[in-house]
Enzyme design. Structure first.
Site, PDB file in Angstrom:
ATOM      1  N   GLU A   1       0.848  -1.135  -0.005  1.00  0.00           N
ATOM      2  CA  GLU A   1      -0.055  -0.232   0.141  1.00  0.00           C
ATOM      3  C   GLU A   1       0.756   1.217  -0.092  1.00  0.00           C
ATOM      4  O   GLU A   1       1.896   1.199   0.242  1.00  0.00           O
ATOM      5  CB  GLU A   1      -0.995   0.026   1.322  1.00  0.00           C
ATOM      6  CG  GLU A   1      -2.178  -0.376   1.165  1.00  0.00           C
ATOM      7  CD  GLU A   1      -3.147   0.596   0.374  1.00  0.00           C
ATOM      8  OE1 GLU A   1      -2.649   1.247  -0.350  1.00  0.00           O
ATOM      9  OE2 GLU A   1      -4.217   0.578   0.645  1.00  0.00           O
ATOM     10  N   ASP A   2       0.379   2.384  -0.481  1.00  0.00           N
ATOM     11  CA  ASP A   2       0.944   3.640  -0.424  1.00  0.00           C
ATOM     12  C   ASP A   2       0.863   4.091   1.057  1.00  0.00           C
ATOM     13  O   ASP A   2       1.735   4.594   1.673  1.00  0.00           O
ATOM     14  CB  ASP A   2       0.366   4.728  -1.473  1.00  0.00           C
ATOM     15  CG  ASP A   2      -1.004   4.740  -1.326  1.00  0.00           C
ATOM     16  OD1 ASP A   2      -1.600   4.133  -0.718  1.00  0.00           O
ATOM     17  OD2 ASP A   2      -1.444   5.810  -1.966  1.00  0.00           O
TER      18      ASP A   2
ATOM     19  N   ASP B   1      -4.137   4.936   6.249  1.00  0.00           N
ATOM     20  CA  ASP B   1      -5.033   6.215   6.805  1.00  0.00           C
ATOM     21  C   ASP B   1      -5.852   5.774   7.863  1.00  0.00           C
ATOM     22  O   ASP B   1      -5.347   5.661   9.108  1.00  0.00           O
ATOM     23  CB  ASP B   1      -5.558   6.967   5.601  1.00  0.00           C
ATOM     24  CG  ASP B   1      -5.768   8.651   6.045  1.00  0.00           C
ATOM     25  OD1 ASP B   1      -6.454   8.549   7.141  1.00  0.00           O
ATOM     26  OD2 ASP B   1      -5.516   9.532   5.318  1.00  0.00           O
TER      27      ASP B   1
ATOM     28  N   PHE C   1      -2.347  15.647   5.028  1.00  0.00           N
ATOM     29  CA  PHE C   1      -2.315  15.263   3.571  1.00  0.00           C
ATOM     30  C   PHE C   1      -0.982  15.286   2.914  1.00  0.00           C
ATOM     31  O   PHE C   1      -0.279  16.257   3.014  1.00  0.00           O
ATOM     32  CB  PHE C   1      -3.545  16.053   2.902  1.00  0.00           C
ATOM     33  CG  PHE C   1      -3.869  15.158   1.629  1.00  0.00           C
ATOM     34  CD1 PHE C   1      -4.625  14.029   1.843  1.00  0.00           C
ATOM     35  CD2 PHE C   1      -3.282  15.583   0.448  1.00  0.00           C
ATOM     36  CE1 PHE C   1      -4.908  13.446   0.518  1.00  0.00           C
ATOM     37  CE2 PHE C   1      -3.488  15.049  -0.638  1.00  0.00           C
ATOM     38  CZ  PHE C   1      -4.504  13.834  -0.617  1.00  0.00           C
TER      39      PHE C   1
ATOM     40  N   ARG D   1       1.463  12.631  -8.489  1.00  0.00           N
ATOM     41  CA  ARG D   1       2.081  11.245  -8.120  1.00  0.00           C
ATOM     42  C   ARG D   1       3.419  11.161  -8.739  1.00  0.00           C
ATOM     43  O   ARG D   1       4.256  10.334  -8.170  1.00  0.00           O
ATOM     44  CB  ARG D   1       1.236  10.110  -8.906  1.00  0.00           C
ATOM     45  CG  ARG D   1      -0.129  10.106  -8.487  1.00  0.00           C
ATOM     46  CD  ARG D   1      -0.979   8.497  -9.334  1.00  0.00           C
ATOM     47  NE  ARG D   1      -2.321   8.676  -9.190  1.00  0.00           N
ATOM     48  CZ  ARG D   1      -2.968   8.377  -8.223  1.00  0.00           C
ATOM     49  NH1 ARG D   1      -2.240   7.864  -7.036  1.00  0.00           N
ATOM     50  NH2 ARG D   1      -4.248   8.153  -8.072  1.00  0.00           N
TER      51      ARG D   1
HETATM   52  P1  XMP Z   1      -7.704   4.492   4.274  1.00  0.00           P
HETATM   53  O1  XMP Z   1      -8.518   5.567   5.028  1.00  0.00           O
HETATM   54  O2  XMP Z   1      -8.712   3.500   3.745  1.00  0.00           O
HETATM   55  O3  XMP Z   1      -6.983   5.255   3.076  1.00  0.00           O
HETATM   56  O4  XMP Z   1      -6.801   3.620   5.249  1.00  0.00           O
HETATM   57  C1  XMP Z   1      -6.226   4.668   2.255  1.00  0.00           C
HETATM   58  C2  XMP Z   1      -6.158   5.244   0.929  1.00  0.00           C
HETATM   59  O5  XMP Z   1      -6.381   6.713   1.170  1.00  0.00           O
HETATM   60  C3  XMP Z   1      -5.738   7.250   0.341  1.00  0.00           C
HETATM   61  N1  XMP Z   1      -4.915   8.400   1.122  1.00  0.00           N
HETATM   62  C4  XMP Z   1      -4.237   9.337   0.657  1.00  0.00           C
HETATM   63  N2  XMP Z   1      -3.539   9.643  -0.501  1.00  0.00           N
HETATM   64  N3  XMP Z   1      -2.539  11.523   0.393  1.00  0.00           N
HETATM   65  C5  XMP Z   1      -3.005  10.831  -0.602  1.00  0.00           C
HETATM   66  O6  XMP Z   1      -2.238  11.261  -1.792  1.00  0.00           O
HETATM   67  C6  XMP Z   1      -2.826  11.099   1.733  1.00  0.00           C
HETATM   68  O7  XMP Z   1      -2.367  11.932   2.545  1.00  0.00           O
HETATM   69  C7  XMP Z   1      -3.641  10.290   1.764  1.00  0.00           C
HETATM   70  N4  XMP Z   1      -4.230   9.740   3.150  1.00  0.00           N
HETATM   71  C8  XMP Z   1      -4.936   8.398   2.534  1.00  0.00           C
HETATM   72  C9  XMP Z   1      -4.641   6.296  -0.273  1.00  0.00           C
HETATM   73  O8  XMP Z   1      -4.968   6.179  -1.644  1.00  0.00           O
HETATM   74  C10 XMP Z   1      -4.729   4.985   0.366  1.00  0.00           C
HETATM   75  O9  XMP Z   1      -4.523   3.948  -0.416  1.00  0.00           O
HETATM   76 MG    MG Z   2      -5.090   7.795  -3.824  1.00  0.00          MG
END
Ligand code: XMP
Ligand code: MG
Length: 179
Positions: A102-103, A106, A155, A168
């Site tokens: 995962e990237d 959150d 963010f 990106r």
């Molecule tokens: P959750 O809340 O499901 O979120 O854990 C995971 C997905 O949300 C996106 N995400 C972000 N993308 N900057 C971004 O560009 C951020 O700070 C950020 N926070 C969450 C991301 O795609 C991740 O897979």
């Molecule tokens: Mg995203």
């Protein structure tokens, strides 16, 4: 401090490319040890993880495979939308050692919904490698096993992460400048 504007918002460098690359290599060395002889299957979560997954995968010295899925849970700068189910998990994960890439974790919502889908296919083991985690934002019972960096609840864009589709391609990781 290096700054960029993405759409309407200003971001400043938070992690530079050398710091990121060095951390990716350290995680790669750990994976080499933990997965030697196991031919693990990495599953990258598109779109955000494509750069982290590529960097992490190419520093590995062990035998390994990679595939990608696409999930959606995100719009704008807060994690709100519902998770749409995985597109393209074609690889047979049964009895495989699986590492989800995962990237960012959150709130943990995305993985809390995706992990059961993978577990339902009876992998031999299942771990998570996430480039970033935001511990202050976590709301679901999801814990990444391999973490690039723990970051504050702000963010970020760059290194694969986007703000409404843009940013990106930034090689460093940038954080939103508040206010
Ligand atoms: P959750 O809340 O499901 O979120 O854990 C995971 C997905 O949300 C996106 N995400 C972000 N993308 N900057 C971004 O560009 C951020 O700070 C950020 N926070 C969450 C991301 O795609 C991740 O897979
Ligand atoms: Mg995203």
């Amino acid at each position: 401090m290096k700054k960029v504007t993405v759409h309407d918002k200003e971001f400043e460098v938070y992690l530079d490319r050398d710091t990121i690359w060095s951390r990716v290599q350290t995680i790669g060395r750990q994976l080499d040890i933990d997965y030697k002889g196991l031919n693990p299957l990495f599953i990258g979560v598109l779109n955000g993880a494509f750069i982290f997954a590529a960097d992490l995968f190419r520093v590995l010295n062990i035998e390994a495979e990679i595939s990608f899925v696409k999930l959606t849970s995100y719009e704008g700068t807060s994690s709100t939308g519902a998770v749409v189910s995985a597109i393209g998990l074609k690889e047979d994960v049964k009895d495989r050692h699986v590492i989800i890439v995962e990237d960012i974790v959150d709130t943990g919502k995305t993985l809390s919904e995706f992990l059961p889908q993978v577990l339902a296919q009876s992998p031999a083991s299942l771990k998570i490698a996430s480039f970033l985690t935001k511990p202050e934002a976590l709301k679901h019972d999801v814990k990444a096993d391999y973490v690039g960096f723990e970051i504050p609840n702000k963010f970020v864009v760059g290194y694969g992460l986007d703000y409404n589709g843009q940013g990106r391609n930034l090689t460093d990781l940038y954080q939103l400048v508040e206010g």
